[in-house]
Design a protein around this motif. Structure first.
Motif: not given
Length: 290
Positions: A254-270
């Motif tokens: 339920l914590d947006p910081r957790a799933y948004l951080q995961t998404a951010k790292e994937a996008a940064k790799e791209m």
């Protein structure tokens, strides 16, 4: 650090034979992670928005956040409005602080495309705002702009030469066989056509439909003079897939910081991978920060 015109960025890239990636951002937070990745790579970068994103977030809000992020990360950053067919929207973007705009009149006959491009040039050139135009028709879907496979047309080199002479446009996106979105098969890029156009026009060219194009093909396009490489779908997909995978593994998260951080790292790799492909890593210089 203020946002800068993409014209000198791309002219330098053309001279030194590397590319600059224009990443489509669809949310305000994505501006920060694109620039965070660019800062780590010491690379100039272009933030790019569609008309739909401007309508969703507001041009002024995008400019404010992009300016703040560019200053925070100290990255030479251009802000580009992509595939716009509406002169009034272009005017609003320029007034808000966009440093580059695309007038897409490619669906019109050549003379009308010239006229609409000249109208935007009359507004933008004196303000130092870069203008991009398109010749031919890039297939695929870019939000409001839809071009079917049967309607896609490659740019004619001689028309590119005439178009640049008539309009004075500083960047040109010729259709050369790529498509917006993810390809159904292998992209059929006409490298001979790119080379011929590059010999006829002495301005940076733009590669639309850069998502999922093989690395070696992107590098060849850059070497032939395509100094701006647009990436949208792959970046958006990496972010979205990471969120889906997060919830598949942690359905009660339920914590947006957790799933948004995961998404951010994937996008940064791209972002990092695309910067490496075009060769802009370590290319921050006094010229790009003017």
């Amino acid at each position: 650090m203020p946002l800068i015109s993409t014209t000198p960025m791309l002219e330098q890239a053309k001279r030194e034979k590397y590319g600059i990636v224009a990443f489509n951002v669809h949310s305000l937070d994505s501006i920060y992670w694109v620039l965070e990745a660019a800062a780590e790579m010491k690379s100039p970068v272009i933030l790019q928005t569609t008309v739909g994103t401007v309508k969703s977030l507001g041009a002024e809000n995008i400019v404010k956040v992009a300016t703040a992020a560019a200053d925070f990360y100290q990255v030479p950053t251009g802000l580009h409005l992509d595939h716009c067919t509406d002169y009034e929207v272009i005017k609003k973007a320029i007034r808000a602080g966009y440093t580059s705009v695309m007038i897409d009149a490619s669906k019109h006959p050549f003379a009308e495309n010239v006229q609409q491009t000249k109208q935007v040039m009359d507004l933008a050139a004196s303000l130092g705002v870069n203008v991009e135009a398109e010749l031919g028709k890039v297939g695929g879907v870019e939000e409001e702009v839809v071009v079917s496979e049967k309607d896609a047309q490659k740019a004619v080199p001689e028309e590119c030469e005439e178009f640049v002479a008539l309009t004075g446009v500083p960047t040109l996106a010729p259709a050369i066989g790529t498509a917006h979105g993810i390809y159904k098969g292998e992209p059929n890029i006409d490298f001979d056509r790119i080379e011929e156009i590059s010999k006829l026009v002495d301005i940076p060219l733009v590669l639309h439909g850069g998502s999922a194009v093989p690395e070696e093909d992107v590098r060849k396009c850059v070497a032939l003079g395509m100094s701006k490489v647009n990436v949208s779908t792959e970046l958006k997909n990496a972010y979205s897939v990471a969120i889906r995978e997060h919830f598949a593994a942690q359905p009660n998260s339920l914590d947006p910081r957790a799933y948004l951080q995961t998404a951010k790292e994937a996008a940064k790799e791209m972002v990092i991978s695309k910067i490496k492909i075009v060769g802009s890593e370590g290319r921050i210089s006094p010229l790009t920060i003017k």
